[in-house]
Design a protein around this motif. Sequence first.
Motif, PDB file in Angstrom:
ATOM      1  N   MET A 189       0.837  -1.195   0.000  1.00 58.81           N
ATOM      2  CA  MET A 189       0.000   0.000   0.000  1.00 58.81           C
ATOM      3  C   MET A 189       0.871   1.243   0.000  1.00 58.81           C
ATOM      4  O   MET A 189       1.955   1.250   0.577  1.00 58.81           O
ATOM      5  CB  MET A 189      -0.900   0.032   1.239  1.00 58.81           C
ATOM      6  N   ARG A 190       0.337   2.301  -0.618  1.00 54.53           N
ATOM      7  CA  ARG A 190       0.951   3.620  -0.481  1.00 54.53           C
ATOM      8  C   ARG A 190       0.719   4.077   0.955  1.00 54.53           C
ATOM      9  O   ARG A 190      -0.287   3.736   1.567  1.00 54.53           O
ATOM     10  CB  ARG A 190       0.299   4.632  -1.409  1.00 54.53           C
ATOM     11  N   VAL A 191       1.623   4.854   1.476  1.00 55.38           N
ATOM     12  CA  VAL A 191       1.526   5.304   2.863  1.00 55.38           C
ATOM     13  C   VAL A 191       0.248   6.119   3.079  1.00 55.38           C
ATOM     14  O   VAL A 191      -0.416   5.966   4.101  1.00 55.38           O
ATOM     15  CB  VAL A 191       2.779   6.087   3.289  1.00 55.38           C
ATOM     16  N   ARG A 192      -0.126   6.935   2.131  1.00 54.44           N
ATOM     17  CA  ARG A 192      -1.351   7.743   2.272  1.00 54.44           C
ATOM     18  C   ARG A 192      -2.568   6.832   2.464  1.00 54.44           C
ATOM     19  O   ARG A 192      -3.392   7.049   3.349  1.00 54.44           O
ATOM     20  CB  ARG A 192      -1.563   8.641   1.063  1.00 54.44           C
ATOM     21  N   GLU A 193      -2.684   5.781   1.649  1.00 52.56           N
ATOM     22  CA  GLU A 193      -3.798   4.839   1.778  1.00 52.56           C
ATOM     23  C   GLU A 193      -3.709   4.082   3.104  1.00 52.56           C
ATOM     24  O   GLU A 193      -4.724   3.834   3.761  1.00 52.56           O
ATOM     25  CB  GLU A 193      -3.804   3.855   0.615  1.00 52.56           C
ATOM     26  N   LEU A 194      -2.505   3.723   3.494  1.00 51.99           N
ATOM     27  CA  LEU A 194      -2.303   3.017   4.757  1.00 51.99           C
ATOM     28  C   LEU A 194      -2.800   3.862   5.934  1.00 51.99           C
ATOM     29  O   LEU A 194      -3.523   3.380   6.801  1.00 51.99           O
ATOM     30  CB  LEU A 194      -0.825   2.665   4.919  1.00 51.99           C
ATOM     31  N   VAL A 195      -2.435   5.140   5.952  1.00 54.68           N
ATOM     32  CA  VAL A 195      -2.867   6.046   7.018  1.00 54.68           C
ATOM     33  C   VAL A 195      -4.391   6.179   7.013  1.00 54.68           C
ATOM     34  O   VAL A 195      -5.026   6.181   8.073  1.00 54.68           O
ATOM     35  CB  VAL A 195      -2.172   7.429   6.892  1.00 54.68           C
ATOM     36  N   ASP A 223       8.312  -0.574  -3.212  1.00 49.63           N
ATOM     37  CA  ASP A 223       8.638   0.433  -4.210  1.00 49.63           C
ATOM     38  C   ASP A 223       8.641   1.772  -3.487  1.00 49.63           C
ATOM     39  O   ASP A 223       8.264   1.841  -2.311  1.00 49.63           O
ATOM     40  CB  ASP A 223       7.597   0.417  -5.334  1.00 49.63           C
ATOM     41  N   ARG A 224       9.017   2.816  -4.175  1.00 48.68           N
ATOM     42  CA  ARG A 224       9.035   4.130  -3.542  1.00 48.68           C
ATOM     43  C   ARG A 224       7.632   4.476  -3.037  1.00 48.68           C
ATOM     44  O   ARG A 224       6.674   4.522  -3.814  1.00 48.68           O
ATOM     45  CB  ARG A 224       9.512   5.180  -4.527  1.00 48.68           C
ATOM     46  N   GLY A 225       7.516   4.667  -1.731  1.00 50.75           N
ATOM     47  CA  GLY A 225       6.242   5.018  -1.127  1.00 50.75           C
ATOM     48  C   GLY A 225       5.286   3.852  -0.915  1.00 50.75           C
ATOM     49  O   GLY A 225       4.181   4.042  -0.440  1.00 50.75           O
ATOM     50  N   SER A 234       6.037  -7.871   6.093  1.00 53.01           N
ATOM     51  CA  SER A 234       7.175  -8.705   5.699  1.00 53.01           C
ATOM     52  C   SER A 234       6.733 -10.081   5.231  1.00 53.01           C
ATOM     53  O   SER A 234       7.432 -10.735   4.462  1.00 53.01           O
ATOM     54  CB  SER A 234       8.177  -8.832   6.844  1.00 53.01           C
ATOM     55  N   SER A 235       5.549 -10.520   5.643  1.00 48.00           N
ATOM     56  CA  SER A 235       5.045 -11.837   5.232  1.00 48.00           C
ATOM     57  C   SER A 235       4.491 -11.838   3.800  1.00 48.00           C
ATOM     58  O   SER A 235       4.265 -12.908   3.232  1.00 48.00           O
ATOM     59  CB  SER A 235       3.944 -12.291   6.187  1.00 48.00           C
ATOM     60  N   TRP A 236       4.317 -10.654   3.203  1.00 46.20           N
ATOM     61  CA  TRP A 236       3.745 -10.572   1.851  1.00 46.20           C
ATOM     62  C   TRP A 236       4.760 -11.067   0.830  1.00 46.20           C
ATOM     63  O   TRP A 236       5.945 -10.746   0.894  1.00 46.20           O
ATOM     64  CB  TRP A 236       3.344  -9.135   1.528  1.00 46.20           C
ATOM     65  N   GLN A 237       4.295 -11.862  -0.110  1.00 39.14           N
ATOM     66  CA  GLN A 237       5.138 -12.356  -1.212  1.00 39.14           C
ATOM     67  C   GLN A 237       4.606 -11.805  -2.516  1.00 39.14           C
ATOM     68  O   GLN A 237       3.413 -11.883  -2.790  1.00 39.14           O
ATOM     69  CB  GLN A 237       5.076 -13.896  -1.263  1.00 39.14           C
ATOM     70  N   SER A 238       5.488 -11.257  -3.346  1.00 43.26           N
ATOM     71  CA  SER A 238       5.034 -10.727  -4.637  1.00 43.26           C
ATOM     72  C   SER A 238       4.623 -11.880  -5.546  1.00 43.26           C
ATOM     73  O   SER A 238       5.208 -12.960  -5.480  1.00 43.26           O
ATOM     74  CB  SER A 238       6.128  -9.885  -5.288  1.00 43.26           C
ATOM     75  N   PRO A 239       3.594 -11.658  -6.363  1.00 43.98           N
ATOM     76  CA  PRO A 239       3.095 -12.725  -7.246  1.00 43.98           C
ATOM     77  C   PRO A 239       4.087 -13.077  -8.347  1.00 43.98           C
ATOM     78  O   PRO A 239       4.962 -12.417  -8.669  1.00 43.98           O
ATOM     79  CB  PRO A 239       1.816 -12.160  -7.838  1.00 43.98           C
TER      80      PRO A 239
END
Length: 101
Positions: free
Chosen positions: A41-47, A89-91, A96-101
Amino acid sequence: SLTPTSPAAAQTRITAATGQTTKMTCLDAAHAVLARLNRPMRVRELVEQMADRDLWQSQAGATPESTVTAAIIREMKKRGGESRFQRVDRGFYAASSWQSP
């Protein structure tokens, strides 16, 4: 009983020593959202998600995105491979448990 990801458990923690209920830290709330949604997630969406779920809101700062970003980066530097977060990626951050597809 409360599960670690249930809204009641996520919103507050009971401190065993004092019996007082406290809000989550910004890092605990960020990790709870990222782990629950299991995607970067982008930090803005996370917040926004943290606030929508009533997990955490910046108390005094006008820039909660900066607060969360700085806290995540500090944890990643301090804990290294043991961090709860990873930069995708930037932002963009993920649990840490997430794995990219």
